[in-house]
Design a protein around this motif. Structure first.
Motif, PDB file in Angstrom:
ATOM      1  N   VAL A  90       0.878  -1.170   0.000  1.00 47.27           N
ATOM      2  CA  VAL A  90       0.000   0.000   0.000  1.00 47.27           C
ATOM      3  C   VAL A  90       0.911   1.213   0.000  1.00 47.27           C
ATOM      4  O   VAL A  90       1.601   1.481   0.984  1.00 47.27           O
ATOM      5  N   SER A  91       0.954   1.938  -1.112  1.00 58.02           N
ATOM      6  CA  SER A  91       1.910   3.037  -1.261  1.00 58.02           C
ATOM      7  C   SER A  91       1.500   4.248  -0.438  1.00 58.02           C
ATOM      8  O   SER A  91       0.365   4.401  -0.014  1.00 58.02           O
ATOM      9  N   GLN A  92       2.485   5.141  -0.263  1.00 58.82           N
ATOM     10  CA  GLN A  92       2.298   6.316   0.584  1.00 58.82           C
ATOM     11  C   GLN A  92       1.431   7.381  -0.077  1.00 58.82           C
ATOM     12  O   GLN A  92       0.626   8.021   0.583  1.00 58.82           O
ATOM     13  N   VAL A 170       0.864 -12.894   1.446  1.00 58.36           N
ATOM     14  CA  VAL A 170       1.338 -13.466   2.709  1.00 58.36           C
ATOM     15  C   VAL A 170       1.910 -12.369   3.598  1.00 58.36           C
ATOM     16  O   VAL A 170       1.755 -12.382   4.816  1.00 58.36           O
ATOM     17  N   VAL A 171       2.592 -11.387   2.969  1.00 58.43           N
ATOM     18  CA  VAL A 171       3.153 -10.239   3.672  1.00 58.43           C
ATOM     19  C   VAL A 171       2.559  -8.980   3.042  1.00 58.43           C
ATOM     20  O   VAL A 171       2.505  -8.854   1.817  1.00 58.43           O
ATOM     21  N   LEU A 172       2.106  -8.070   3.871  1.00 60.42           N
ATOM     22  CA  LEU A 172       1.585  -6.790   3.383  1.00 60.42           C
ATOM     23  C   LEU A 172       2.425  -5.674   3.971  1.00 60.42           C
ATOM     24  O   LEU A 172       2.605  -5.585   5.189  1.00 60.42           O
ATOM     25  N   VAL A 173       2.971  -4.825   3.091  1.00 63.25           N
ATOM     26  CA  VAL A 173       3.723  -3.652   3.519  1.00 63.25           C
ATOM     27  C   VAL A 173       2.818  -2.441   3.314  1.00 63.25           C
ATOM     28  O   VAL A 173       2.424  -2.140   2.185  1.00 63.25           O
ATOM     29  N   ALA A 174       2.475  -1.768   4.392  1.00 63.25           N
ATOM     30  CA  ALA A 174       1.577  -0.616   4.335  1.00 63.25           C
ATOM     31  C   ALA A 174       2.376   0.624   4.708  1.00 63.25           C
ATOM     32  O   ALA A 174       2.748   0.813   5.872  1.00 63.25           O
ATOM     33  N   ASP A 175       2.666   1.451   3.697  1.00 60.32           N
ATOM     34  CA  ASP A 175       3.486   2.652   3.892  1.00 60.32           C
ATOM     35  C   ASP A 175       2.563   3.850   4.081  1.00 60.32           C
ATOM     36  O   ASP A 175       2.007   4.377   3.131  1.00 60.32           O
ATOM     37  N   GLU A 176       2.380   4.279   5.319  1.00 60.04           N
ATOM     38  CA  GLU A 176       1.480   5.384   5.671  1.00 60.04           C
ATOM     39  C   GLU A 176       0.078   5.165   5.079  1.00 60.04           C
ATOM     40  O   GLU A 176      -0.458   6.026   4.386  1.00 60.04           O
ATOM     41  N   PRO A 177      -0.572   4.035   5.340  1.00 57.05           N
ATOM     42  CA  PRO A 177      -1.835   3.731   4.669  1.00 57.05           C
ATOM     43  C   PRO A 177      -3.013   4.545   5.155  1.00 57.05           C
ATOM     44  O   PRO A 177      -4.069   4.542   4.510  1.00 57.05           O
ATOM     45  N   THR A 178      -2.875   5.234   6.306  1.00 56.22           N
ATOM     46  CA  THR A 178      -3.997   6.009   6.826  1.00 56.22           C
ATOM     47  C   THR A 178      -3.721   7.503   6.818  1.00 56.22           C
ATOM     48  O   THR A 178      -4.466   8.277   7.416  1.00 56.22           O
ATOM     49  N   THR A 179      -2.669   7.916   6.088  1.00 58.89           N
ATOM     50  CA  THR A 179      -2.282   9.320   6.084  1.00 58.89           C
ATOM     51  C   THR A 179      -3.419  10.234   5.653  1.00 58.89           C
ATOM     52  O   THR A 179      -3.652  11.278   6.240  1.00 58.89           O
ATOM     53  N   ALA A 180      -4.151   9.871   4.612  1.00 58.24           N
ATOM     54  CA  ALA A 180      -5.167  10.760   4.049  1.00 58.24           C
ATOM     55  C   ALA A 180      -6.556  10.524   4.611  1.00 58.24           C
ATOM     56  O   ALA A 180      -7.526  11.066   4.112  1.00 58.24           O
ATOM     57  N   LEU A 181      -6.666   9.723   5.673  1.00 59.10           N
ATOM     58  CA  LEU A 181      -7.979   9.328   6.148  1.00 59.10           C
ATOM     59  C   LEU A 181      -8.365  10.071   7.420  1.00 59.10           C
ATOM     60  O   LEU A 181      -7.541  10.340   8.279  1.00 59.10           O
ATOM     61  N   ASP A 182      -9.672  10.391   7.521  1.00 63.57           N
ATOM     62  CA  ASP A 182     -10.187  11.015   8.722  1.00 63.57           C
ATOM     63  C   ASP A 182     -10.262   9.990   9.847  1.00 63.57           C
ATOM     64  O   ASP A 182     -10.070   8.791   9.642  1.00 63.57           O
ATOM     65  N   ALA A 183     -10.571  10.474  11.039  1.00 60.93           N
ATOM     66  CA  ALA A 183     -10.457   9.631  12.229  1.00 60.93           C
ATOM     67  C   ALA A 183     -11.361   8.401  12.176  1.00 60.93           C
ATOM     68  O   ALA A 183     -10.931   7.297  12.509  1.00 60.93           O
ATOM     69  N   THR A 184     -12.617   8.576  11.761  1.00 63.02           N
ATOM     70  CA  THR A 184     -13.536   7.431  11.796  1.00 63.02           C
ATOM     71  C   THR A 184     -13.186   6.403  10.736  1.00 63.02           C
ATOM     72  O   THR A 184     -13.190   5.196  11.010  1.00 63.02           O
ATOM     73  N   THR A 201      -1.908 -12.864   7.980  1.00 61.22           N
ATOM     74  CA  THR A 201      -1.000 -12.056   7.162  1.00 61.22           C
ATOM     75  C   THR A 201       0.049 -11.392   8.050  1.00 61.22           C
ATOM     76  O   THR A 201      -0.257 -10.928   9.150  1.00 61.22           O
ATOM     77  N   ALA A 202       1.290 -11.342   7.569  1.00 58.04           N
ATOM     78  CA  ALA A 202       2.351 -10.599   8.256  1.00 58.04           C
ATOM     79  C   ALA A 202       2.319  -9.160   7.747  1.00 58.04           C
ATOM     80  O   ALA A 202       2.375  -8.926   6.544  1.00 58.04           O
ATOM     81  N   LEU A 203       2.214  -8.199   8.655  1.00 58.65           N
ATOM     82  CA  LEU A 203       2.040  -6.801   8.271  1.00 58.65           C
ATOM     83  C   LEU A 203       3.226  -5.968   8.729  1.00 58.65           C
ATOM     84  O   LEU A 203       3.601  -5.994   9.901  1.00 58.65           O
ATOM     85  N   VAL A 204       3.815  -5.230   7.772  1.00 59.34           N
ATOM     86  CA  VAL A 204       4.825  -4.209   8.081  1.00 59.34           C
ATOM     87  C   VAL A 204       4.130  -2.865   7.909  1.00 59.34           C
ATOM     88  O   VAL A 204       3.694  -2.510   6.810  1.00 59.34           O
ATOM     89  N   PHE A 205       4.016  -2.126   8.985  1.00 65.72           N
ATOM     90  CA  PHE A 205       3.214  -0.901   9.026  1.00 65.72           C
ATOM     91  C   PHE A 205       4.134   0.294   9.220  1.00 65.72           C
ATOM     92  O   PHE A 205       4.722   0.470  10.281  1.00 65.72           O
TER      93      PHE A 205
END
Length: 501
Positions: A90-92, A170-184, A201-205
């Motif tokens: 998941v790109s930044q 199997v592995v998910l790399v999430a690079d700032e996946p919630t940067t553009a999202l509001d709180a809810t 799933t193995a997650l790198v956050f």
């Protein structure tokens, strides 16, 4: 056996390493978070896990095991077989990462096609809609037919997440996946990522949001200058940090809502019954509010609530279908965009972009070079950075340059659309301090649009809360945050949650 293991990762540009000796492992069903300032090496580390480092970088690694495969010496062809189903990203930057010429449905369907996970048009369309609904994409069928520019920042980010999980990596790399999202929505996406992790799933956050790290991660690594300076469980690192750098990062994420300040200033803007629709779909409905000279008005709400449309009407980019905007004294108004990388011409240096702003403001040609240096200095940037193009600057530097360009027209009102959403805590804190200083020195009036309630609480005198295009609550920031009256405001504040225990 670990789903992901990396040891001795080193990335250099020339002789200077920017990632130096990083190593960690992630088990199936575990989330490991990586935090640190902009430039700490977080994103380069993340991209190395997928074989996506820049071509000019020199990358060496002692061990890189992904889903049981030795990925240390994979060719590009080998990586293509591993990306998507073995490891996903998941790109930044959602706006840049989505193809502007492809519909959202085609973006989400691509991993399904590449890995032959859905056959036939009907099965593919059904799976795409299912994935979009899984990331809480409203009206998934219609959104699948739209292009990236037709979606808000938060909706684009959700589309990226749907695409990343399409092939069940199997592995998910999430690079700032919630940067553009509001709180809810952020809370829902974090719950989704936790659900995916709990399913194996193995997650790198990668994140600069310590509240998100606290909610999602099992372990955390703190990076500075390309090295891991502290690691441990989330409770160990966030509640009892040992390294001074970690303590500084955490301190930068905690603000008290701004107290009410008595002001005898007159209104600079009065909005009465503003409404705007796109293709018969209401974006803003009946918005009425007043902006006081020299103060800051915060505008908060979910993605798609109408915040950005309201900001665009304030600066005159969009015209209201109904209602009125009345400026008192005809002040100069400038916008600081949500995405500074997309707002600058990539072919131009920062200095040239500033000179263009000065030319539009009527500054004589002979004075522009000196004014460019003065503007850069005013926002805390070295003069030599004016010779660089936008991509050669860090996120924090680009945001400062965007503020400098807005100041080139000598405005009395600044409208800031998510000005610090992509910045890590310490850089964000410095930009907020910069804005506070500029407001004092220039006696600026500011309208701050943000999904980050902590930021709004820190800088706004008054706040508007928007839901589905309507203002559902407004008042003095400290009062609204202390005793929210509307259920949606209560939900927003509950979803944002404090970082400190």
């Amino acid at each position: 056996m670990s789903a992901l293991e990396v040891r001795g990762l080193r990335i250099a540009f020339g002789a200077e390493p920017v990632v130096d000796g990083v190593g960690f492992a992630v088990e199936p069903g575990e989330c490991v978070a990586i935090v640190g300032e902009s430039g700490a090496g977080k994103t380069l580390t993340a991209r190395a896990l997928l074989g996506l480092t820049p071509s000019e970088a020199t990358v060496t690694v002692d061990t890189l095991i992904v889903d049981g495969r030795d990925a240390a010496t994979l060719s590009e062809h080998g990586w293509r077989g591993l990306r998507g189903s073995g490891i996903g990203l998941v790109s930044q930057d959602a706006l840049v990462s989505l193809d502007p010429l492809r519909r959202i449905g085609a973006e989400v369907a691509e991993p399904l096609r590449l890995h032959d996970l859905a056959r036939g048009r009907a099965a593919l369309d059904s799976r795409v809609r299912e994935l979009l609904r899984r990331v809480w994409m409203p009206d998934a069928e219609r959104r699948a037919r739209q292009y990236a520019h037709e979606l808000s920042g938060g909706l684009r980010q959700r589309a990226l997440i749907a695409s990343a999980i399409a092939a069940a990596p199997v592995v998910l790399v999430a690079d700032e996946p919630t940067t553009a999202l509001d709180a809810t929505v952020q809370a829902r996406i974090l719950a989704l990522l936790r659900e995916i992790t709990d399913a194996g799933t193995a997650l790198v956050f990668i994140s600069h949001d310590f509240a998100a790290v606290r909610r999602l991660a099992d372990r955390v690594l703190v990076m500075k200058g390309g090295r891991v300076v502290e690691s441990g469980t989330v409770a160990e690192v966030l509640e009892n940090p040992q390294h001074e750098y970690t303590r500084q990062l955490i301190a930068a994420t905690i603000h008290e809502p701004r107290a009410a300040v008595e002001s005898d200033s007159l209104p600079v803007l009065v909005a009465d019954g503003l409404s705007k629709s796109f293709d018969a779909v209401p974006a803003v409905t009946g918005a009425s509010f007043t902006v006081t000279a020299g103060q800051t008005l915060g505008v908060v709400g979910e993605s798609g609530s109408g915040k950005t449309t309201l900001a665009r009407m304030i600066v005159g980019v969009e015209q209201p279908d109904a209602g009125s905007l009345r400026w008192i004294g005809a002040p100069r108004v400038q916008l600081v965009h949500q995405n500074p990388l997309g707002a600058f011409d990539p072919r131009w240096t920062i200095g040239r972009s500033l000179r263009e702003g000065l030319e539009a403001a009527g500054v004589p040609r002979g004075s522009r070079a000196v004014r460019v240096t003065e503007l850069l200095d005013e926002v805390g940037l070295a003069a030599e950075l004016g010779d660089r193009r936008p991509r050669a600057l860090s996120g924090g530097q680009r945001q400062r340059a965007a503020i400098a360009r807005a100041l080139a027209a000598d405005p009395e009102v600044l409208v800031l659309d998510e000005p610090v959403s992509a910045l890590d805590p310490s850089v964000r804190e410095r930009v907020l301090q910069l804005l506070a200083r500029l407001q004092r020195e220039r006696q600026l009036t500011m309208i701050l649009v943000s999904h980050d309630l902590d930021v709004v609480g820190a800088v706004a005198d008054e706040v508007l809360v928007m839901q589905d295009g309507r203002i559902v609550e407004q008042g003095v920031t400290a009062d609204v945050f202390a005793a929210p009256q509307h259920p949606f405001t209560q939900e927003l504040l509950a979803a944002s949650g404090p970082v400190s225990p």
